[in-house]
Design an enzyme around this catalytic site. Sequence first.
Site, PDB file in Angstrom:
ATOM      1  N   PHE A 127       2.516  -3.011  -4.126  1.00  0.00           N
ATOM      2  CA  PHE A 127       2.888  -4.314  -3.576  1.00  0.00           C
ATOM      3  C   PHE A 127       1.876  -4.690  -2.503  1.00  0.00           C
ATOM      4  CE2 PHE A 127       4.889  -7.249  -0.641  1.00  0.00           C
ATOM      5  CZ  PHE A 127       5.362  -8.211  -1.510  1.00  0.00           C
TER       6      PHE A 127
ATOM      7  N   ASP B  57      -4.016  -0.246   2.014  1.00  0.00           N
ATOM      8  CA  ASP B  57      -3.007  -1.177   2.513  1.00  0.00           C
ATOM      9  C   ASP B  57      -1.986  -0.375   3.319  1.00  0.00           C
ATOM     10  OD1 ASP B  57      -0.809  -2.829   2.894  1.00  0.00           O
ATOM     11  OD2 ASP B  57      -0.934  -3.753   0.910  1.00  0.00           O
TER      12      ASP B  57
ATOM     13  N   LYS C  20       3.316  -5.666   9.517  1.00  0.00           N
ATOM     14  CA  LYS C  20       4.694  -5.236   9.800  1.00  0.00           C
ATOM     15  C   LYS C  20       4.948  -4.724  11.226  1.00  0.00           C
ATOM     16  CE  LYS C  20       6.687  -5.179   5.250  1.00  0.00           C
ATOM     17  NZ  LYS C  20       5.846  -5.178   4.078  1.00  0.00           N
TER      18      LYS C  20
HETATM   19  C1  LIG Z   1       5.177  -6.121   3.206  1.00  0.00           C
HETATM   20  C2  LIG Z   1       3.902  -5.722   2.566  1.00  0.00           C
HETATM   21  C3  LIG Z   1       2.866  -6.650   2.337  1.00  0.00           C
HETATM   22  C4  LIG Z   1       3.033  -8.120   2.610  1.00  0.00           C
HETATM   23  O1  LIG Z   1       3.204  -8.408   3.957  1.00  0.00           O
HETATM   24  P1  LIG Z   1       3.734  -9.860   4.380  1.00  0.00           P
HETATM   25  O2  LIG Z   1       3.709  -9.828   5.874  1.00  0.00           O
HETATM   26  O3  LIG Z   1       5.099  -9.986   3.790  1.00  0.00           O
HETATM   27  O4  LIG Z   1       2.799 -10.852   3.803  1.00  0.00           O
HETATM   28  C5  LIG Z   1       1.681  -6.184   1.832  1.00  0.00           C
HETATM   29  N1  LIG Z   1       1.496  -4.893   1.537  1.00  0.00           N
HETATM   30  C6  LIG Z   1       2.460  -3.985   1.728  1.00  0.00           C
HETATM   31  C7  LIG Z   1       2.196  -2.543   1.408  1.00  0.00           C
HETATM   32  C8  LIG Z   1       3.704  -4.356   2.238  1.00  0.00           C
HETATM   33  O5  LIG Z   1       4.678  -3.459   2.382  1.00  0.00           O
END
Ligand SMILES: *Cc1c(COP(=O)(O)O)cnc(C)c1O
Length: 401
Positions: free
Chosen positions: A141, A226, A255
């Site tokens: 994701f 990420d 986050k």
């Molecule tokens: C939550 C998340 C995103 C997206 O972040 P947003 O602030 O919702 O755009 C991207 N990568 C990972 C691994 C995530 O958990």
Amino acid sequence: MGHTFDTDTAVGHCPFMPVFGPPALMLERGDGTEVFATDGTRYLDFLAGISVVSLGHSHPVVADAIADQARKLVHVSNFFANPVATAAAMSIDGLLTDATGRAGQVFFTNSGAEANECALKLARKHAGPGRHKVVTALGSFHGRTLATLAATGQPAKHEPFAPMPDGFIHVPWGDLDAIEAAVDETVGAVFLESIQGEGGVNPAPDGYLEGVREICTRKGALMMIDEVQTGFARTGEWFGFEHSGVSPDVVTLAKAMGNGMPIGACWAPVGVAAAFVPGDHGSTYSGTALATAAVEAVISEMKRLDACSLARAGESKIRAMLDGADGVTGVRGNGLLLGVALEEGIIAGDVAAEALANGLIVNAVNAATIRIAPPLTVSDGEIEEAMGILLSAIATVKAAP
Ligand SMILES: *Cc1c(COP(=O)(O)O)cnc(C)c1O
């Protein structure tokens, strides 16, 4: 033509676009691990706004930093610097220099998806024409914007929005042979999470990230990680990739970075970041003083508390309570990003609903897994209370006809 939405009951004409489904609760206040609904009901928040409020709700140090900064300077354009963003960028680079052995540079964003957009553009710019493709993992994701959705290895999420931006190759998670086969002279980067969060709390298998690093180095592709969900001490290290000891070329964050203040970042070592020149990228709100004040507060408070050791201690406590428990077949993950695997036939969504009815917020990250991600500041007493509620919710769902 007034709205009829009842903010106490969340019933009526909803003012929000219908992308999230009906809200489970109307929450108005939080304090540490606890949140309170408009009717006063208390809940233990073992999701922490999806791994966001890692210092707990309404943390006083972060709250003061935001309030003080709001009275001093909120925003200037990127034609000017401000001392708060500069300090926050240096703090983040300091953490990542410690973790990777390389000095780098930061681009601030407002979200995880935007941090990833920056990484994807940097990969293309760094690689040059003809080498624009990026390899990502199935089950990953990376966000909801078009490019980060295309990077996300979940084909079902692509279908309603086809055609996707091209240039992404999805390979099975954990499969080094697939990475080896996918990275050819058209590929500029491999982009992976260190633990797949939304994909079900799937940690990188032993040796996987090390193998990816070797392949990327040998073939001249960037290794991009990420860390939006796993960063900032969540896994018991400042960044999830540190568990494997690799040094990635690009790291994205968001986050927990602002403990709820919307902010993210893309970091790269100086030599990689140098692919960008003025005009290549930007954002009106990049490095706004208000949001970066929260970042500085978060980092200094996490250092003061030794947040990594808090995450590790919480993990041991939770594992001790869940290992071998009835209905639980295993616990995946690191630190306080844990996936509780349920026995076949026990539906995670039912367990989460039952837990919520008994005052505990957890998330069914997939049909067979409960995700646990409390604030890193969670107390032993709160862990005991929450695991008690979770285990009885599992027992109730298991016993249901
Ligand atoms: C939550 C998340 C995103 C997206 O972040 P947003 O602030 O919702 O755009 C991207 N990568 C990972 C691994 C995530 O958990």
